[in-house]
Write an enzyme that holds these catalytic residues in place. Structure first.
Site, mmCIF file in Angstrom:
data_model
loop_
_atom_site.group_PDB
_atom_site.id
_atom_site.type_symbol
_atom_site.label_atom_id
_atom_site.label_comp_id
_atom_site.label_asym_id
_atom_site.label_seq_id
_atom_site.Cartn_x
_atom_site.Cartn_y
_atom_site.Cartn_z
ATOM 1 N N HIS A 248 -3.894 -7.853 -17.098
ATOM 2 C CA HIS A 248 -5.214 -7.556 -17.650
ATOM 3 C C HIS A 248 -5.574 -6.086 -17.401
ATOM 4 C CE1 HIS A 248 -9.035 -8.679 -19.317
ATOM 5 N NE2 HIS A 248 -9.707 -8.366 -18.228
ATOM 6 N N HIS B 193 2.640 1.982 -3.314
ATOM 7 C CA HIS B 193 1.684 2.579 -4.256
ATOM 8 C C HIS B 193 1.486 4.063 -3.955
ATOM 9 C CE1 HIS B 193 -1.691 3.131 -6.857
ATOM 10 N NE2 HIS B 193 -2.542 3.291 -5.869
ATOM 11 N N GLU C 292 0.827 -1.210 0.000
ATOM 12 C CA GLU C 292 0.000 0.000 0.000
ATOM 13 C C GLU C 292 0.858 1.255 0.000
ATOM 14 O OE1 GLU C 292 -3.437 2.563 0.438
ATOM 15 O OE2 GLU C 292 -2.901 0.702 -0.568
#
Length: 344
Positions: free
Chosen positions: A305, A78, A75
């Site tokens: 993806h 990021h 976290e």
């Protein structure tokens, strides 16, 4: 800063935005969205608590959220990279205002977007992964990357083949429609992920259960009943099946739409390369989507993806810009003159 250096700065910032998107997907898929229960720090510290003293203090501050160091680091990494991206976009605005010839509206829009994106990041934590906020955060990341890519394209030169190359109004409208379809499919993918519906159907082409009889439109209500936390989802099985199947149908509609668009684009020699890139990315995205289903959402494939989804969006952004510029070229080109490189 010279023009070439400014464009390089935009390119680096754009590349970093893709890293932020990949890290965001990795954070979400490793269930690290609440790895730090507060914002912008972590358990009241600037970084992940270290040592027994800091960890004991973290436990006293958030007794209901035990520290899991791996998730906390996911976290915070990021957040660090996203914060760096925000500072780089701020610098873009400063550089843009120093030279009157540089676009200013796009950098300003980028700065507003990244500020709102930071708010969404905060609300993702403070609202305990509320699905509409999580989906909005994903869309905000894709929007940031798209605007940076658009700015980079605007700062470059576009060469036009010999006339006539003006795009028809029908092609322009269908290219825009294709872009909107891709955006809608990305939003459906974000809603699927935010509601933990990615693996409720494990067979192809749609689902192994009778989804038609149990189709529940309430699954798409953006404001869900209040819960203590939305982690791992709050919708029932049938609602998740509804979301998952809709996302798959959306993928089919998107594929058919882009195939039709590619056929139209192929009639214009200048657009064939863009159409080929779009189809290549589309094929990759379909393959990754199928792999996610049959292999039960492998982490690397699921992250890929997400990244390929933004690449598909960017291919549509580039095509729409080229079609738009071709229209202006057909309307405004005169013998012996070239169109201004900075089209508003």
């Amino acid at each position: 800063m010279k023009q070439d250096n400014y464009r390089t700065w935009v390119a680096v910032t754009f590349a970093l935005s893709l890293c932020v998107i990949a890290l965001g997907a990795y954070t979400r898929l490793t269930e690290a969205g609440l790895g730090c229960p507060d914002w912008p720090g972590c358990y009241g510290f600037a970084g992940v608590p270290k040592g027994e003293a800091q960890q004991a203090l973290a436990a006293s501050r958030f007794p209901d959220a035990p520290l899991e160091a791996d998730k906390a680091w996911n976290e915070m990494l990021h957040r660090y990279v996203a914060g760096t991206l925000g500072l780089m976009i701020l610098a873009l605005n400063i550089f843009a205002w120093r030279k009157p010839a540089r676009p200013r509206a796009l950098p300003a829009l980028l700065l507003a977007t990244v500020i709102f994106q930071a708010l969404l990041g905060m609300w993702t934590v403070t609202m305990d992964l509320m699905p509409v906020v999580v989906m909005g955060h994903l869309l905000g990341g894709f929007t940031t990357a798209s605007l940076l890519f658009l700015l980079w394209l605007r700062l470059g030169t576009i060469s036009f083949p010999p006339a006539p190359v003006a795009a028809s109004s029908g092609l322009r409208a269908f290219a825009l429609f294709g872009l909107l379809v891709v955006i809608g499919q990305i939003a459906l993918g974000g809603w699927t992920a935010a509601n933990y519906a990615a693996v409720v159907c494990t067979q192809l082409p749609l689902c192994e259960v009778d989804w038609r009889q149990g189709f529940d439109t309430s699954a798409f209500a953006l404001i869900q009943p209040e819960h203590e936390t939305y982690q791992y989802g709050v919708l029932d099985y049938q609602q998740r099946v509804t979301i998952h199947v809709t996302h798959r149908i959306g993928a089919m509609v998107t594929a058919l739409t882009l195939l039709a668009l590619a056929c139209l684009l192929w009639r214009q020699r200048a657009l064939r390369r863009g159409a080929a890139v779009m189809l290549l990315v589309l094929a990759g995205q379909i393959g990754l989507g199928i792999t996610n289903i049959v292999a039960s959402l492998p982490l690397s494939i699921a992250v890929a993806h997400n990244v390929t989804g933004v690449l598909l969006l960017l291919s549509l952004v580039a095509l729409n810009l080229q079609v738009y510029r071709m229209r202006l070229s057909g309307c405004n080109r005169q013998p012996g003159r070239e169109m201004d490189r900075y089209v508003a």
